[in-house]
Motif scaffolding. Structure first.
Motif, short mmCIF file in Angstrom:
data_model
loop_
_atom_site.label_atom_id
_atom_site.label_comp_id
_atom_site.label_asym_id
_atom_site.label_seq_id
_atom_site.Cartn_x
_atom_site.Cartn_y
_atom_site.Cartn_z
N ASN A 113 -30.56 12.99 6.59
CA ASN A 113 -30.84 11.60 6.91
C ASN A 113 -29.57 10.79 6.69
OD1 ASN A 113 -32.59 9.27 7.55
ND2 ASN A 113 -32.13 8.68 5.44
N ALA A 114 -29.10 10.12 7.76
CA ALA A 114 -27.91 9.27 7.69
C ALA A 114 -28.35 7.82 7.76
CB ALA A 114 -26.95 9.60 8.83
N SER A 115 -27.86 6.98 6.85
CA SER A 115 -28.27 5.58 6.82
C SER A 115 -27.12 4.70 6.28
CB SER A 115 -29.51 5.42 5.94
OG SER A 115 -29.22 5.81 4.60
N PRO A 116 -27.12 3.40 6.61
CA PRO A 116 -28.14 2.70 7.41
C PRO A 116 -27.96 2.95 8.90
CG PRO A 116 -26.41 1.19 6.79
CD PRO A 116 -26.09 2.48 6.10
N GLU A 117 -28.99 2.68 9.67
CA GLU A 117 -28.97 2.81 11.12
C GLU A 117 -29.63 1.57 11.74
OE1 GLU A 117 -30.32 6.76 12.57
OE2 GLU A 117 -30.63 7.19 10.45
N PRO A 118 -28.96 0.86 12.66
CA PRO A 118 -27.56 1.04 13.09
C PRO A 118 -26.61 0.56 12.00
CG PRO A 118 -28.48 -0.91 14.09
CD PRO A 118 -29.62 -0.26 13.34
N ALA A 120 -22.38 -1.07 11.33
CA ALA A 120 -21.16 -1.64 11.92
C ALA A 120 -20.00 -0.68 11.74
CB ALA A 120 -20.83 -2.97 11.25
N ALA A 121 -19.09 -0.64 12.72
CA ALA A 121 -17.94 0.25 12.66
C ALA A 121 -17.11 -0.03 11.42
CB ALA A 121 -17.08 0.06 13.92
N GLY A 122 -16.69 1.04 10.75
CA GLY A 122 -15.86 0.93 9.57
C GLY A 122 -16.63 0.79 8.27
N LYS A 123 -17.94 0.66 8.35
CA LYS A 123 -18.76 0.51 7.16
C LYS A 123 -19.12 1.87 6.56
CE LYS A 123 -19.06 -3.97 7.07
NZ LYS A 123 -18.52 -4.76 5.93
N PRO A 124 -19.40 1.92 5.25
CA PRO A 124 -19.75 3.19 4.61
C PRO A 124 -21.14 3.67 5.00
CG PRO A 124 -19.92 1.39 3.04
CD PRO A 124 -19.29 0.82 4.27
N LEU A 125 -21.24 4.96 5.24
CA LEU A 125 -22.49 5.60 5.65
C LEU A 125 -22.87 6.61 4.56
CD1 LEU A 125 -24.45 5.93 8.18
CD2 LEU A 125 -23.05 7.91 8.77
N THR A 126 -24.14 6.68 4.24
CA THR A 126 -24.62 7.65 3.26
C THR A 126 -25.45 8.71 3.97
OG1 THR A 126 -24.69 5.99 1.49
CG2 THR A 126 -25.98 7.99 1.17
N VAL A 127 -25.12 9.98 3.75
CA VAL A 127 -25.84 11.09 4.36
C VAL A 127 -26.50 11.89 3.25
CG1 VAL A 127 -25.73 13.06 5.91
CG2 VAL A 127 -24.10 11.16 6.19
N THR A 128 -27.81 12.01 3.32
CA THR A 128 -28.56 12.77 2.32
C THR A 128 -29.30 13.92 2.99
OG1 THR A 128 -30.48 11.32 2.56
CG2 THR A 128 -28.87 10.76 0.85
N GLY A 129 -29.90 14.77 2.21
CA GLY A 129 -30.66 15.89 2.73
C GLY A 129 -31.13 16.77 1.60
N ARG A 130 -31.74 17.87 1.95
CA ARG A 130 -32.19 18.83 0.95
C ARG A 130 -32.18 20.24 1.53
NH1 ARG A 130 -37.43 17.82 -2.69
NH2 ARG A 130 -35.88 16.51 -3.74
N LEU A 131 -31.61 21.16 0.77
CA LEU A 131 -31.60 22.58 1.12
C LEU A 131 -32.60 23.28 0.21
CD1 LEU A 131 -30.40 25.13 2.50
CD2 LEU A 131 -28.71 25.17 0.66
N THR A 132 -33.53 24.00 0.79
CA THR A 132 -34.53 24.70 0.00
C THR A 132 -34.69 26.12 0.49
OG1 THR A 132 -36.27 23.88 1.49
CG2 THR A 132 -35.85 22.61 -0.50
N ARG A 133 -35.18 26.98 -0.39
CA ARG A 133 -35.51 28.35 0.02
C ARG A 133 -36.76 28.78 -0.72
NH1 ARG A 133 -31.83 33.00 -2.82
NH2 ARG A 133 -32.20 32.42 -4.98
N ALA A 134 -37.50 29.71 -0.17
CA ALA A 134 -38.77 30.13 -0.73
C ALA A 134 -38.56 30.88 -2.04
CB ALA A 134 -39.51 31.02 0.26
N ASN A 135 -39.36 30.53 -3.03
CA ASN A 135 -39.42 31.27 -4.28
C ASN A 135 -40.77 31.98 -4.31
OD1 ASN A 135 -39.82 32.13 -6.95
ND2 ASN A 135 -38.58 30.47 -7.77
N TRP A 136 -40.78 33.29 -4.06
CA TRP A 136 -42.04 34.02 -3.95
C TRP A 136 -42.77 34.13 -5.28
CZ3 TRP A 136 -38.56 38.23 -1.53
CH2 TRP A 136 -38.16 37.82 -0.26
N ASP A 137 -42.06 33.95 -6.39
CA ASP A 137 -42.67 34.12 -7.70
C ASP A 137 -43.43 32.88 -8.16
OD1 ASP A 137 -41.54 36.74 -8.01
OD2 ASP A 137 -39.62 35.76 -8.41
N THR A 138 -42.90 31.69 -7.81
CA THR A 138 -43.53 30.45 -8.27
C THR A 138 -44.15 29.64 -7.14
OG1 THR A 138 -41.44 29.23 -8.05
CG2 THR A 138 -41.88 30.27 -10.17
N ASP A 139 -44.08 30.17 -5.90
CA ASP A 139 -44.64 29.47 -4.73
C ASP A 139 -44.05 28.08 -4.57
OD1 ASP A 139 -46.16 31.63 -4.05
OD2 ASP A 139 -48.00 30.89 -4.96
N THR A 140 -42.74 27.96 -4.76
CA THR A 140 -42.03 26.70 -4.54
C THR A 140 -40.76 26.98 -3.77
OG1 THR A 140 -40.85 26.93 -6.64
CG2 THR A 140 -42.90 25.66 -6.67
#
Length: 208
Positions: A113-118, A120-140
């Protein structure tokens, strides 16, 4: 002529998502010749927290013909003492010893997720996200890995890496960038031996 039934072992030997061993062979059972057997065509199998359907195939011959074939899948290094079973849709039994390998991996997911949207040119942009993978032992889902932040200018087809960010212990990602032109931001994870590579769908940012 009496047609014969055949069976073959297809074992998924894995220690918490590592390499898996898939058994097959050319052993003769009576007049039956089993040439090959494979799970998922020998391709890596990424398994999440829900059920997973995989294909199993076998090549065999017999002078009287073949009318049936059974397969037995397991997870672990020893078919007699498996860590767990990959359950087929029918009753199967194991009778094969020779082996090859196919990899069993934990399913991975990546968001952005990149924000804010829209913006202005030259302004700071924050990009967030999440990387996850399956844990078969704890179901998370979880992970903590280096991930590339990439940008693709609108009207082009190539993403370029701007920086690499390490995920937090919960898989969260956050990076600061400067908005200059319209385009798409995404995270790109290269993958590991236990986790497949994954790319987030690009998030478009309108720069005004």
């Amino acid at each position: 002529m009496r047609k014969r039934a055949i069976s073959a072992v297809l074992g998924a030997a894995v220690a918490l998502g590592g390499s898996t061993a898939v058994a097959y062979g050319d052993e003769t059972v009576g007049d039956v010749q089993i040439a090959t057997a494979a799970v998922s065509g020998g391709k890596d199998i990424a398994i999440g927290l829900a059920g997973k359907t995989v294909t199993v195939s076998v090549t065999a011959t017999d002078p009287s013909g073949i009318w049936d074939a059974d397969f037995h899948l397991w997870r672990g290094t020893d078919p007699d003492n498996p860590d767990g079973y990959l359950k087929p849709n029918d009753d199967s039994r194991a009778v094969r010893d020779a082996s090859t390998t196919v990899r069993l991996q934990r399913l991975s997911k990546l968001t952005v997720n990149a924000s804010p949207e829209p913006i202005a040119a030259g302004k700071p942009l924050t990009v967030t996200g999440r990387l996850t993978r399956a844990n078969w032992d704890t179901d998370t889902y979880y992970t903590a890995q280096p991930v590339k932040l990439q940008f693709r200018k609108a009207g082009t087809s190539t993403y370029n890496t701007s920086q690499t960010v390490n995920t937090s212990s919960t898989g969260d990602l956050k990076a600061a960038a400067t908005a200059s032109v319209d385009g798409y931001w995404r995270w790109n994870f290269a993958g590991t031996s236990t986790t497949p590579a994954v790319k987030a769908t690009g998030d478009y940012v309108d720069v005004q």
